[in-house]
Design a protein around this motif. Structure first.
Motif, PDB file in Angstrom:
ATOM      1  N   LYS A  94       3.441   1.285 -10.166  1.00 55.96           N
ATOM      2  CA  LYS A  94       2.031   1.490 -10.496  1.00 55.96           C
ATOM      3  C   LYS A  94       1.197   0.222 -10.558  1.00 55.96           C
ATOM      4  N   ASP A 126       5.647   4.432   3.941  1.00 58.19           N
ATOM      5  CA  ASP A 126       4.883   5.443   4.655  1.00 58.19           C
ATOM      6  C   ASP A 126       4.223   4.755   5.850  1.00 58.19           C
ATOM      7  N   TRP A 129       0.357   4.520   5.878  1.00 58.00           N
ATOM      8  CA  TRP A 129      -0.178   3.624   4.850  1.00 58.00           C
ATOM      9  C   TRP A 129       0.120   2.167   5.189  1.00 58.00           C
ATOM     10  N   VAL A 133      -2.700  -0.722   5.566  1.00 54.53           N
ATOM     11  CA  VAL A 133      -2.688  -1.955   4.774  1.00 54.53           C
ATOM     12  C   VAL A 133      -2.668  -3.173   5.692  1.00 54.53           C
ATOM     13  N   LEU A 164      -0.115  -4.082  -2.251  1.00 58.84           N
ATOM     14  CA  LEU A 164      -0.720  -2.783  -1.974  1.00 58.84           C
ATOM     15  C   LEU A 164       0.267  -1.735  -1.476  1.00 58.84           C
ATOM     16  N   SER A 166       2.958  -0.236  -2.311  1.00 57.47           N
ATOM     17  CA  SER A 166       3.467   0.869  -3.121  1.00 57.47           C
ATOM     18  C   SER A 166       2.342   1.771  -3.649  1.00 57.47           C
ATOM     19  N   ARG A 167       1.110   1.554  -3.162  1.00 54.58           N
ATOM     20  CA  ARG A 167      -0.056   2.314  -3.614  1.00 54.58           C
ATOM     21  C   ARG A 167      -0.186   2.278  -5.139  1.00 54.58           C
ATOM     22  N   GLU A 169      -1.593   1.851  -9.001  1.00 53.51           N
ATOM     23  CA  GLU A 169      -2.827   2.279  -9.660  1.00 53.51           C
ATOM     24  C   GLU A 169      -3.786   1.113  -9.820  1.00 53.51           C
ATOM     25  N   CYS A 195     -10.000  -3.924   0.409  1.00 54.86           N
ATOM     26  CA  CYS A 195      -8.998  -3.052  -0.207  1.00 54.86           C
ATOM     27  C   CYS A 195      -9.654  -2.089  -1.194  1.00 54.86           C
ATOM     28  N   LEU A 199      -9.796   1.246   0.927  1.00 54.12           N
ATOM     29  CA  LEU A 199      -8.570   1.908   0.494  1.00 54.12           C
ATOM     30  C   LEU A 199      -8.682   2.513  -0.899  1.00 54.12           C
ATOM     31  N   GLN A 201      -8.739   0.946  -3.718  1.00 49.74           N
ATOM     32  CA  GLN A 201      -7.876   0.245  -4.653  1.00 49.74           C
ATOM     33  C   GLN A 201      -8.672  -0.265  -5.859  1.00 49.74           C
TER      34      GLN A 201
END
Length: 270
Positions: A94, A126, A129, A133, A164, A166-167, A169, A195, A199, A201
């Motif tokens: 996270k 992924d 993703w 990135v 980034l 691991s996506r 939070e 980002c 994205l 973020q």
């Protein structure tokens, strides 16, 4: 401003957060009952003089340090409720980190460094993703290169992409342009900005640089362990003026995280 609408629940929240180091004559209060939210999909600069508590705030919210009292949350998760194994898992899944010193493994390629957090977690990247990135940070032509074959700016791009992948939070960036020349530093700030914008973020960046802060949605100012002020849509001139005021004691906040909210041009709003 990000094209993504922020969630009502902040990406990170400190409530009455106090951090004390040492005891007796060596006791130092690095953070004193700080209350502040970091909205999702926003880019925030955390600023203040040396010793103001800005890095300590970031470390407490990232679960790298325990709090003395009060609350630190990532999303809905109260960090003090987690054991060491759970904290490690939270940081891995996270939270993303970007450091001044890049912290890349020299024997791995750029692609291997980027995907390392997923490999450590036993997860496969992924593909869509990863492509997004890599495109955002402009590394498509450098994925097979090792750190020694990359410029400082390119190495920091790899570090941003790794944060980034691991996506998370939230991404915490500690002086990410500190070891870069002005051109490379501006590129990294642009990538962090992208980002957030492209994205969705959330990025919290500790910085001393007014120009870096002017790339963000919000600049938060600390002094002596208190939040003393903030600017929204900050300009470089407004940040510099407020920094000078904070350093000579002219900050407008009341020290509990509800400091004066002001627009980037200096117009005061509540």
């Amino acid at each position: 401003m990000s094209q993504f609408s922020p969630s009502p629940e902040p990406a990170a929240r400190a409530t009455g957060l106090t951090k004390v180091y040492g005891k007796g004559d060596t006791r130092v209060t690095a953070l004193d009952a700080v209350t502040v939210d970091f909205a999702r999909g926003r880019f925030t600069a955390v600023m203040g003089p040396s010793g103001s508590g800005k890095s300590t705030l970031m470390h407490c919210l990232a679960g790298l340090e325990t709090v003395t009292s009060g609350s630190a949350r990532i999303g809905a998760t109260e960090l003090s409720s987690l054991n060491d194994r759970q904290l490690t898992a939270l940081r891995r899944h996270k939270v993303g980190f970007v450091f001044q010193g890049f912290n890349l493994l020299p024997t791995l390629t750029a692609l291997e460094n980027i995907t390392l957090p997923l490999r450590l977690a036993g997860r496969r990247p992924d593909a869509a993703w990863l492509e997004a990135v890599v495109a955002t940070v402009g590394l498509a032509g450098r994925l097979g290169h090792r750190p020694a074959e990359l410029s400082g700016g390119q190495q920091q791009r790899v570090a941003v992409a790794r944060a980034l992948i691991s996506r998370p939070e939230i991404v915490f960036a500690d002086e990410p342009t500190g070891n870069l020349d002005s051109r490379s530093g501006a590129e990294i700030l642009g990538f962090l900005r992208d980002c957030v914008r492209e994205l969705g973020q959330t990025v919290v960046m500790v910085t001393h640089d007014p120009a870096a802060a002017a790339s963000t949605d919000r600049a938060l100012f600390l002094a002596d362990g208190h939040v003393v002020d903030e600017l929204h849509e900050p300009s470089c001139a407004a940040v510099l003026d407020l920094m000078l005021g904070v350093e000579d004691g002219r900050g407008n906040g009341d020290g509990d995280g509800r400091g004066m909210h002001r627009e980037g041009a200096g117009h005061r709003t509540r």
